[in-house]
Design an enzyme around this catalytic site. Structure first.
Site, PDB file in Angstrom:
ATOM      1  N   PHE A 146       8.055   9.406  -0.527  1.00  0.00           N
ATOM      2  CA  PHE A 146       8.146   7.950  -0.626  1.00  0.00           C
ATOM      3  C   PHE A 146       6.879   7.424  -1.275  1.00  0.00           C
ATOM      4  CE2 PHE A 146       7.404   3.587   0.625  1.00  0.00           C
ATOM      5  CZ  PHE A 146       8.611   2.997   0.292  1.00  0.00           C
ATOM      6  N   ASP A 231      -1.102  10.711  -2.806  1.00  0.00           N
ATOM      7  CA  ASP A 231      -0.748   9.438  -2.186  1.00  0.00           C
ATOM      8  C   ASP A 231      -1.208   9.489  -0.730  1.00  0.00           C
ATOM      9  OD1 ASP A 231       0.454   7.296  -0.923  1.00  0.00           O
ATOM     10  OD2 ASP A 231       2.375   7.501  -1.969  1.00  0.00           O
ATOM     11  N   LYS A 260      -2.405   0.851   2.978  1.00  0.00           N
ATOM     12  CA  LYS A 260      -2.067   0.429   4.349  1.00  0.00           C
ATOM     13  C   LYS A 260      -3.249   0.128   5.285  1.00  0.00           C
ATOM     14  CE  LYS A 260       2.724   1.755   4.706  1.00  0.00           C
ATOM     15  NZ  LYS A 260       3.287   2.590   3.649  1.00  0.00           N
TER      16      LYS A 260
END
Ligand SMILES: *Cc1c(COP(=O)(O)O)cnc(C)c1O
Length: 408
Positions: A146, A231, A260
Site C-alpha cells: 500500500f 516506504d 504519518k
C-alpha cells in the site's frame, strides 16, 4: 439560517447529508483526547490504539507538542517554499541525523512523499539512459503493498479494491513476492529504475521485510544501478522501536518516504534522499505549496524532542516485548479465533480466522479502538507513549472479547 437558536443537527446527520461517502466509518464521534485515551460525544472513554492510523505518535495533546504548536501558531504559520524558515532547516538536520548524509524534501502526506520517490526513480532512469526520457522508468514493488491513493501511489498498490475504476494507471509498475528475492530479480530489465517497498507492510496486514531480504534488495540495486526506495510512512518515526524500521536490517536505502507519525497529528510528509541521488532534484523539478511550513515543522520537531527526551525508542522496544508476549499467549488461549500475532514494537497485527469487522465492533464496545488491515488482520497501533499498564489493558479487553465470542 445558521442562527444560534436553530435546532442543531447531529454530527451523524451532517455526515449522512453532506460528507463524501468514501469511508465505511465507525458510528462514533470523537471530541477529546489525552495521551492514549479518547472520549466520544456521549462521554464514553476509549483506549485509542488506532492513533489516527499511526499518526498520533505522542498520543493526544502531549503538553510539549501543544506548547510548541501554540507558540509557533502565534508567531508564523505559513510562508511557502519561496523563502527559508528556521524550523524546516532544523527538522531536515534532525532527520538526517537518523538516516545519514543526504537531503530532505518536505510535503504533506504519505502519498505525496511516495510521489516524490516515484519521481526520483524516473529522474534516476533518465540519468541512467544518458538524459533520454521514457527509456528507463520501471519500478518494482511488492504484492500486497500500500503506497497511497494518488495515481502514482495507487499504481504501486496492486489491490483491486483500490485500483478499481481508475484505469488507465501509471505504467511501469510490476510486483514481486515479499521476501522472495528471486521474484524481484526476475522482474529487473534494462528499463528498471528502482525497487520500492514498505519496510513493514501496514495496510496489507503487517508483513515485514526480513533483514536478509532487505540486504538482498540492497545488493541487487547496487549490482543493477537501481534506487532502493523504502516506504516508511507507517513503520517509521519510532513505531518499531527504531527510528526507521530498516535500521533492523542494517542497510542504507537511497531514499525514504515518511509521514504519518512525523507530525504527531499535524499533516506533514518528508522524503530523505541519500547524498548522490539528492542531486537529481534541481530547482523547478518538484515542489509543493504547503510543504514544510513553520507550523508543521514545529510540530514534527516537538515529536522528535519527546521521542528523544522521554527515550521512547527504548521504551517501545522494552514494553512491546512483554506486550507481544502477552498477545501471543492470547493466541494460545483462543486458537480458533486468533491464529497468530506479528509485527514489531507498537506496530502489531493480529491474524484472525475470519472477517475482523465484528471483533472490531465488539472491541469498540468494550473500550478499545483499533483499525483493520488486509487479510483478516486487526492492527494495534498504540501511541509511542503508551504505558505498560495501557498495553496490558488492551490485552485484557481483547481477552474479554475473544472469551465472549467463544461462548457465543
Ligand atoms: C498511510 C500510508 C500511505 C499513504 O499516506 P497518506 O498520508 O494517507 O497519503 C503510504 N504508504 C504507507 C505505507 C502508508 O501506511
Amino acid at each position: 439560517m445558521n442562527s444560534p437558536t436553530a435546532l442543531r443537527t447531529s454530527t451523524a446527520d451532517l455526515y449522512d447529508a453532506h460528507v463524501m461517502k468514501n469511508y465505511a466509518r465507525a458510528p462514533l464521534t470523537l471530541v477529546r483526547g489525552r495521551g492514549a485515551l479518547v472520549w466520544d460525544d456521549q462521554g464514553k472513554q476509549f483506549l485509542d490504539f488506532t492513533s489516527g492510523i499511526a499518526v498520533s505518535a505522542l498520543g493526544h495533546c502531549h503538553p510539549h507538542w501543544v506548547a510548541a504548536v501554540q507558540r509557533q501558531a502565534g508567531e508564523l504559520i505559513h510562508t511557502s517554499n519561496l523563502f527559508r524558515n528556521p524550523n524546516q532547516g532544523e527538522l531536515a538536520r534532525r532527520l538526517i541525523g537518523y538516516a545519514g548524509p543526504g537531503r530532505v524534501f518536505f510535503c504533506n502526506s504519505g502519498a505525496e512523499a511516495n510521489e516524490a520517490l516515484i519521481k526520483l526513480a524516473r529522474l534516476h532512469g533518465v540519468k541512467k539512459s544518458g538524459g533520454e526520457e521514457g527509456k528507463c522508468y520501471k519500478v518494482i514493488c511488492a504484492k500486497n503493498a500500500f503506497h497511497g491513493r494518488t495515481f502514482g501511489g495507487m499504481s504501486a498498490t496492486p489491490q483491486a479494491k483500490i485500483q478499481k475504476g481508475f484505469a488507465p494507471l501509471v505504467p511501469g509498475f510490476s510486483f514481486g513476492e515479499l521476501n522472495n528475492l528471486q521474484s524481484f530479480a526476475d522482474l529487473i530489465d534494462d528499463q528498471t529504475a528502482a525497487i520500492f517497498v514498505e519496510t513493514i507492510q501496514g495496510e496489507g496486514g503487517v508483513n515485514a521485510c526480513t533483514p536478509e531480504f532487505l540486504v538482498g534488495l540492497r545488493k541487487l540495486c547496487n549490482e543493477r544501478n537501481l534506487l532502493l526506495l523504502l516506504d516508511e510512512v507507517q513503520c517509521g518515526i519510532g513505531r518499531t522501536g527504531k527510528f526507521y524500521a530498516f535500521e533492523y536490517a542494517g542497510v542504507t536505502p537511497d531514499a525514504i518516504g515518511m509521514a504519518k507519525g512525523l507530525g504527531g497529528g499535524m499533516p506533514i510528509g518528508a522524503v530523505w534522499v541519500r547524498e548522490n541521488a539528492a542531486e537529481l532534484f534541481q530547482p523547478g523539478s518538484h515542489g509543493t505549496t504547503f510543504g514544510g511550513t513553520p507550523l508543521a515543522c514545529a510540530a514534527a520537531l516537538a515529536v522528535l524532542d519527546v521521542i528523544e527526551k522521554e527515550r521512547l525508542l527504548e521504551k517501545v522496544s522494552i514494553n512491546s516485548t512483554t506486550w507481544i508476549g502477552a498477545l501471543k499467549q492470547l493466541a494460545t488461549e483462543f486458537p480458533a479465533q486468533l491464529l497468530g500475532v506479528r509485527g514489531q514494537g507498537y506496530l502489531v497485527g493480529l491474524q484472525l480466522a475470519s472477517d475482523p469487522a465484528p471483533t472490531l465492533a465488539a472491541l469498540r464496545e468494550a473500550g478499545l479502538l483499533a483499525p483493520m488491515a488486509g487479510g483478516n488482520v486487526i492492527r494495534l497501533l498504540p501511541p509511542l507513549t503508551a504505558t505498560p499498564q495501557e498495553l496490558a489493558q488492551s490485552v485484557e479487553i481483547l481477552r474479554k472479547v475473544f472469551a465472549a465470542k467463544s461462548v457465543a
